[in-house]
Design a protein around this motif. Structure first.
Motif, short mmCIF file in Angstrom:
data_model
loop_
_atom_site.label_atom_id
_atom_site.label_comp_id
_atom_site.label_asym_id
_atom_site.label_seq_id
_atom_site.Cartn_x
_atom_site.Cartn_y
_atom_site.Cartn_z
N GLN A 25 0.95 -1.07 -0.10
CA GLN A 25 -0.05 0.01 0.07
C GLN A 25 0.79 1.20 0.02
N VAL A 26 1.85 1.11 0.84
CA VAL A 26 2.82 2.48 0.86
C VAL A 26 3.57 2.69 -0.63
N LEU A 27 3.84 1.60 -1.15
CA LEU A 27 4.54 1.47 -2.49
C LEU A 27 3.60 2.05 -3.58
N LEU A 28 2.49 1.63 -3.54
CA LEU A 28 1.42 2.24 -4.30
C LEU A 28 1.16 3.67 -4.17
N GLN A 29 0.87 4.06 -2.97
CA GLN A 29 0.70 5.66 -2.47
C GLN A 29 1.70 6.27 -3.11
N GLU A 30 3.13 5.72 -2.97
CA GLU A 30 4.18 6.63 -3.17
C GLU A 30 4.41 6.65 -4.62
N VAL A 31 4.15 5.78 -5.43
CA VAL A 31 4.02 5.81 -6.96
C VAL A 31 3.24 6.67 -7.56
N ALA A 32 2.05 6.70 -6.76
CA ALA A 32 1.03 7.64 -7.17
C ALA A 32 1.20 9.07 -7.13
N LYS A 33 2.40 9.51 -6.40
CA LYS A 33 2.58 10.81 -6.07
C LYS A 33 3.37 11.24 -7.42
N CYS A 34 3.99 10.26 -8.20
CA CYS A 34 4.49 10.46 -9.59
C CYS A 34 3.59 11.02 -10.62
N PHE A 35 2.40 10.72 -10.50
CA PHE A 35 1.36 11.25 -11.59
C PHE A 35 0.64 12.17 -11.10
N THR A 36 1.05 13.38 -11.23
CA THR A 36 0.17 14.53 -10.98
C THR A 36 -0.29 15.36 -11.85
N LEU A 37 0.40 15.33 -13.22
CA LEU A 37 0.21 16.39 -14.30
C LEU A 37 -1.40 15.92 -14.85
N PRO A 38 -2.08 16.88 -15.29
CA PRO A 38 -3.28 16.57 -15.97
C PRO A 38 -3.38 15.55 -17.03
N SER A 39 -2.18 15.21 -17.74
CA SER A 39 -1.86 14.25 -18.85
C SER A 39 -2.20 12.86 -18.27
#
Length: 290
Positions: A259-273
Protein backbone atom coordinates in the motif's frame (compact mmCIF):
# COMPACT_ATOMS: atom_id res chain seq x y z
CA UNK A 1 -8.26 -12.90 -31.08
CA UNK A 2 -9.35 -13.08 -34.71
CA UNK A 3 -10.98 -10.22 -36.52
CA UNK A 4 -14.77 -10.45 -36.66
CA UNK A 5 -17.41 -8.30 -38.25
CA UNK A 6 -18.45 -7.07 -34.79
CA UNK A 7 -14.89 -6.07 -33.83
CA UNK A 8 -14.32 -4.38 -37.19
CA UNK A 9 -17.58 -2.47 -36.76
CA UNK A 10 -16.57 -1.34 -33.28
CA UNK A 11 -13.12 -0.29 -34.45
CA UNK A 12 -14.62 1.77 -37.27
CA UNK A 13 -16.48 3.85 -34.66
CA UNK A 14 -13.53 4.62 -32.35
CA UNK A 15 -13.06 7.99 -34.02
CA UNK A 16 -16.72 8.99 -33.51
CA UNK A 17 -16.71 12.63 -32.27
CA UNK A 18 -19.75 12.03 -30.05
CA UNK A 19 -18.31 11.24 -26.61
CA UNK A 20 -21.38 9.25 -25.53
CA UNK A 21 -21.09 7.03 -28.61
CA UNK A 22 -17.35 6.59 -28.03
CA UNK A 23 -17.87 5.61 -24.37
CA UNK A 24 -20.40 2.97 -25.41
CA UNK A 25 -17.99 1.62 -28.03
CA UNK A 26 -15.09 1.69 -25.54
CA UNK A 27 -17.05 -0.29 -22.92
CA UNK A 28 -17.95 -2.90 -25.52
CA UNK A 29 -14.33 -3.24 -26.68
CA UNK A 30 -13.04 -3.53 -23.10
CA UNK A 31 -15.66 -6.23 -22.39
CA UNK A 32 -13.79 -8.55 -24.80
CA UNK A 33 -10.92 -8.72 -22.30
CA UNK A 34 -7.17 -8.62 -22.89
CA UNK A 35 -7.45 -11.06 -25.82
CA UNK A 36 -8.41 -8.11 -27.99
CA UNK A 37 -5.15 -6.23 -27.28
CA UNK A 38 -3.29 -7.61 -30.36
CA UNK A 39 -6.17 -6.39 -32.55
CA UNK A 40 -5.94 -2.95 -30.97
CA UNK A 41 -2.17 -2.85 -31.41
CA UNK A 42 -2.57 -3.75 -35.07
CA UNK A 43 -5.20 -1.02 -35.45
CA UNK A 44 -2.84 1.50 -33.79
CA UNK A 45 -0.04 0.63 -36.24
CA UNK A 46 -2.38 1.21 -39.19
CA UNK A 47 -3.97 4.42 -37.90
CA UNK A 48 -2.36 7.69 -39.02
CA UNK A 49 -4.60 9.87 -36.83
CA UNK A 50 -2.78 10.80 -33.57
CA UNK A 51 -6.03 11.41 -31.64
CA UNK A 52 -7.37 8.00 -32.57
CA UNK A 53 -4.03 6.43 -31.64
CA UNK A 54 -4.33 8.06 -28.22
CA UNK A 55 -7.82 6.59 -27.78
CA UNK A 56 -6.48 3.15 -28.73
CA UNK A 57 -3.63 3.52 -26.21
CA UNK A 58 -6.14 4.34 -23.47
CA UNK A 59 -8.24 1.28 -24.38
CA UNK A 60 -5.15 -0.95 -24.17
CA UNK A 61 -4.25 0.63 -20.83
CA UNK A 62 -7.78 -0.01 -19.50
CA UNK A 63 -7.56 -3.66 -20.52
CA UNK A 64 -4.18 -4.09 -18.82
CA UNK A 65 -5.45 -2.25 -15.73
CA UNK A 66 -8.53 -4.47 -15.46
CA UNK A 67 -6.28 -7.51 -15.66
CA UNK A 68 -3.94 -6.07 -13.02
CA UNK A 69 -6.87 -5.27 -10.73
CA UNK A 70 -7.88 -8.93 -10.85
CA UNK A 71 -4.28 -9.95 -10.07
CA UNK A 72 -4.27 -7.66 -7.01
CA UNK A 73 -7.61 -9.09 -5.83
CA UNK A 74 -6.14 -12.61 -6.06
CA UNK A 75 -2.93 -11.50 -4.30
CA UNK A 76 -4.97 -9.95 -1.52
CA UNK A 77 -7.03 -13.14 -1.09
CA UNK A 78 -3.91 -15.24 -0.61
CA UNK A 79 -3.14 -15.33 3.15
CA UNK A 80 0.63 -15.37 2.50
CA UNK A 81 0.71 -12.05 0.56
CA UNK A 82 4.07 -12.72 -1.08
CA UNK A 83 5.98 -9.42 -0.86
CA UNK A 84 8.13 -9.92 -3.96
CA UNK A 85 5.08 -10.79 -6.07
CA UNK A 86 3.22 -7.76 -4.71
CA UNK A 87 6.08 -5.41 -5.63
CA UNK A 88 6.25 -6.90 -9.13
CA UNK A 89 2.50 -6.40 -9.56
CA UNK A 90 3.06 -2.70 -8.80
CA UNK A 91 5.73 -2.62 -11.53
CA UNK A 92 3.27 -4.21 -13.97
CA UNK A 93 1.08 -1.12 -13.66
CA UNK A 94 3.62 0.80 -15.76
CA UNK A 95 5.17 -2.22 -17.50
CA UNK A 96 2.26 -4.62 -18.22
CA UNK A 97 4.44 -6.91 -20.38
CA UNK A 98 7.05 -7.32 -17.64
CA UNK A 99 8.72 -10.74 -17.54
CA UNK A 100 9.33 -11.51 -13.88
CA UNK A 101 11.69 -14.48 -14.31
CA UNK A 102 14.89 -12.39 -14.66
CA UNK A 103 14.03 -10.50 -11.45
CA UNK A 104 13.40 -13.74 -9.55
CA UNK A 105 16.70 -15.11 -10.87
CA UNK A 106 18.61 -12.01 -9.73
CA UNK A 107 17.07 -12.17 -6.25
CA UNK A 108 17.96 -15.87 -6.07
CA UNK A 109 21.59 -15.11 -6.99
CA UNK A 110 21.84 -12.60 -4.14
CA UNK A 111 20.10 -14.98 -1.73
CA UNK A 112 22.49 -17.80 -2.61
CA UNK A 113 25.56 -15.58 -2.15
CA UNK A 114 24.33 -14.53 1.29
CA UNK A 115 23.38 -18.11 2.23
CA UNK A 116 26.90 -19.33 1.41
CA UNK A 117 28.31 -16.87 3.97
CA UNK A 118 25.83 -17.65 6.75
CA UNK A 119 26.05 -20.30 9.44
CA UNK A 120 24.08 -21.12 12.59
CA UNK A 121 26.75 -19.65 14.88
CA UNK A 122 26.47 -16.08 13.64
CA UNK A 123 24.85 -13.44 15.85
CA UNK A 124 22.03 -11.31 14.37
CA UNK A 125 24.49 -8.42 13.91
CA UNK A 126 26.94 -10.71 12.10
CA UNK A 127 24.06 -11.92 9.89
CA UNK A 128 23.18 -8.29 9.10
CA UNK A 129 26.82 -7.56 8.26
CA UNK A 130 26.88 -10.47 5.80
CA UNK A 131 23.61 -9.32 4.21
CA UNK A 132 24.75 -5.71 3.89
CA UNK A 133 28.18 -6.70 2.57
CA UNK A 134 26.68 -8.85 -0.20
CA UNK A 135 23.81 -6.49 -1.09
CA UNK A 136 25.63 -3.15 -0.97
CA UNK A 137 29.29 -4.02 -1.60
CA UNK A 138 29.31 -7.19 -3.73
CA UNK A 139 26.03 -6.64 -5.58
CA UNK A 140 26.51 -2.82 -5.46
CA UNK A 141 22.93 -1.79 -4.69
CA UNK A 142 22.93 1.98 -4.11
CA UNK A 143 20.50 4.04 -2.07
CA UNK A 144 18.97 7.19 -3.59
CA UNK A 145 16.60 9.83 -2.27
CA UNK A 146 12.91 9.50 -3.11
CA UNK A 147 12.10 11.48 -6.25
CA UNK A 148 8.58 11.70 -7.62
CA UNK A 149 10.03 12.80 -10.97
CA UNK A 150 11.41 9.29 -11.51
CA UNK A 151 8.67 6.64 -11.23
CA UNK A 152 11.12 3.90 -12.29
CA UNK A 153 12.78 4.24 -8.86
CA UNK A 154 9.67 2.57 -7.39
CA UNK A 155 9.54 -0.40 -9.79
CA UNK A 156 11.50 -3.38 -8.54
CA UNK A 157 12.72 -4.71 -11.90
CA UNK A 158 14.11 -1.26 -12.76
CA UNK A 159 15.84 -1.05 -9.36
CA UNK A 160 17.41 -4.49 -9.91
CA UNK A 161 18.44 -3.43 -13.42
CA UNK A 162 19.99 -0.09 -12.43
CA UNK A 163 21.16 -1.22 -8.95
CA UNK A 164 19.75 2.03 -7.56
CA UNK A 165 16.72 2.14 -5.28
CA UNK A 166 15.02 4.36 -2.75
CA UNK A 167 14.29 3.52 0.87
CA UNK A 168 11.05 1.69 -0.04
CA UNK A 169 12.33 -0.55 -2.82
CA UNK A 170 15.63 -1.30 -1.07
CA UNK A 171 13.72 -2.21 2.11
CA UNK A 172 11.53 -4.59 0.12
CA UNK A 173 14.56 -6.31 -1.42
CA UNK A 174 16.20 -6.58 2.03
CA UNK A 175 13.10 -8.03 3.67
CA UNK A 176 12.46 -10.48 0.81
CA UNK A 177 15.99 -11.84 1.25
CA UNK A 178 15.58 -12.07 5.04
CA UNK A 179 12.33 -13.98 4.63
CA UNK A 180 13.90 -16.40 2.17
CA UNK A 181 16.86 -16.90 4.55
CA UNK A 182 14.57 -17.32 7.59
CA UNK A 183 16.04 -14.27 9.35
CA UNK A 184 13.55 -12.48 11.60
CA UNK A 185 14.05 -8.97 10.19
CA UNK A 186 11.10 -6.83 9.09
CA UNK A 187 10.32 -3.39 7.74
CA UNK A 188 9.04 -0.91 10.32
CA UNK A 189 7.61 2.44 9.26
CA UNK A 190 9.03 5.03 11.61
CA UNK A 191 8.12 8.61 10.58
CA UNK A 192 9.66 9.72 7.26
CA UNK A 193 11.74 6.55 7.06
CA UNK A 194 11.50 2.86 6.30
CA UNK A 195 14.09 0.81 8.15
CA UNK A 196 14.69 -2.89 8.79
CA UNK A 197 14.38 -4.03 12.40
CA UNK A 198 16.15 -7.23 13.44
CA UNK A 199 13.80 -8.88 15.91
CA UNK A 200 14.52 -11.56 18.49
CA UNK A 201 14.01 -15.01 16.96
CA UNK A 202 11.05 -15.72 19.28
CA UNK A 203 9.19 -12.48 18.48
CA UNK A 204 5.73 -12.88 16.94
CA UNK A 205 3.93 -9.63 16.17
CA UNK A 206 0.51 -11.31 16.44
CA UNK A 207 0.98 -12.68 19.94
CA UNK A 208 3.48 -10.39 21.72
CA UNK A 209 1.69 -8.00 24.10
CA UNK A 210 4.56 -5.74 25.14
CA UNK A 211 6.27 -2.85 23.34
CA UNK A 212 7.78 -4.35 20.15
CA UNK A 213 10.95 -2.26 20.61
CA UNK A 214 11.81 -4.55 23.53
CA UNK A 215 12.19 -7.38 21.02
CA UNK A 216 14.42 -5.51 18.55
CA UNK A 217 18.18 -6.14 18.54
CA UNK A 218 19.09 -3.22 16.23
CA UNK A 219 18.05 -1.52 12.98
CA UNK A 220 19.43 -1.37 9.43
CA UNK A 221 19.19 1.58 7.05
CA UNK A 222 18.09 0.14 3.71
CA UNK A 223 19.79 2.95 1.77
CA UNK A 224 23.27 2.06 2.99
CA UNK A 225 23.09 -1.20 4.95
CA UNK A 226 24.40 0.60 8.04
CA UNK A 227 23.28 -0.73 11.42
CA UNK A 228 21.72 1.61 13.98
CA UNK A 229 21.38 1.15 17.74
CA UNK A 230 18.38 1.89 19.94
CA UNK A 231 20.12 5.11 21.01
CA UNK A 232 20.43 6.20 17.36
CA UNK A 233 16.70 5.68 16.82
CA UNK A 234 15.79 7.44 20.07
CA UNK A 235 17.91 10.43 19.00
CA UNK A 236 16.13 10.45 15.65
CA UNK A 237 12.72 10.65 17.35
CA UNK A 238 13.97 13.51 19.54
CA UNK A 239 15.29 15.31 16.47
CA UNK A 240 11.92 15.19 14.70
CA UNK A 241 10.00 15.86 17.95
CA UNK A 242 7.79 12.79 17.67
CA UNK A 243 7.08 10.41 20.58
CA UNK A 244 8.35 6.84 19.86
CA UNK A 245 4.99 5.08 20.25
CA UNK A 246 4.76 1.29 19.95
CA UNK A 247 3.05 1.28 16.53
CA UNK A 248 6.19 2.66 14.87
CA UNK A 249 8.16 -0.41 15.94
CA UNK A 250 5.66 -3.08 14.95
CA UNK A 251 6.49 -4.88 11.69
CA UNK A 252 4.46 -3.72 8.71
CA UNK A 253 2.36 -6.40 7.04
CA UNK A 254 3.15 -7.17 3.41
CA UNK A 255 -0.19 -5.61 2.48
CA UNK A 256 0.77 -2.38 4.27
CA UNK A 257 4.17 -2.30 2.53
CA UNK A 258 2.57 -2.67 -0.90
CA UNK A 259 0.00 0.00 0.00
CA UNK A 260 2.82 2.42 0.85
CA UNK A 261 4.55 1.55 -2.44
CA UNK A 262 1.33 2.21 -4.41
CA UNK A 263 0.73 5.51 -2.56
CA UNK A 264 4.27 6.69 -3.26
CA UNK A 265 4.16 5.71 -6.95
CA UNK A 266 0.85 7.58 -7.24
CA UNK A 267 2.64 10.80 -6.25
CA UNK A 268 4.63 10.54 -9.51
CA UNK A 269 1.51 11.13 -11.61
CA UNK A 270 0.18 14.61 -10.88
CA UNK A 271 0.13 16.21 -14.34
CA UNK A 272 -3.32 16.65 -15.95
CA UNK A 273 -2.20 14.30 -18.75
CA UNK A 274 -1.45 11.40 -16.41
CA UNK A 275 -3.51 12.11 -13.29
CA UNK A 276 -5.80 9.20 -14.18
CA UNK A 277 -2.87 6.92 -13.27
CA UNK A 278 -2.75 8.41 -9.79
CA UNK A 279 -6.44 7.62 -9.29
CA UNK A 280 -5.93 4.06 -10.57
CA UNK A 281 -2.96 3.42 -8.27
CA UNK A 282 -4.88 4.70 -5.26
CA UNK A 283 -7.82 2.48 -6.24
CA UNK A 284 -5.46 -0.53 -6.20
CA UNK A 285 -4.22 0.64 -2.80
CA UNK A 286 -7.78 0.77 -1.47
CA UNK A 287 -8.40 -2.79 -2.70
CA UNK A 288 -5.87 -3.99 -0.11
CA UNK A 289 -7.91 -2.54 2.78
CA UNK A 290 -10.47 -5.32 2.51
Amino acid sequence: MQQTKEINALFSLIDDPDDEVYQTIAEKIVSFGKGIIPNLENLWENTPNAEVQEKIEMLIHRLHYNDLTNDFIEWNKNPYHDLLLGALLVAKFQYPDLHTTPVLQDIEKIRRNVWLELNSYLTPLEQANVLSSIIYNYYNLKGIEISYNHPDDFFLHKVIESKKGNTITNSIIYQVLCTQLEINAKIINIPRQMVIAFFHSDYDANSYKGHPQEKIHFYVDSLTGQAYSHADIENYFKKISVPPVASYFKPMSNQQIIQVLLQEVAKCFTLPSNQYKQAELLALCNLLDS
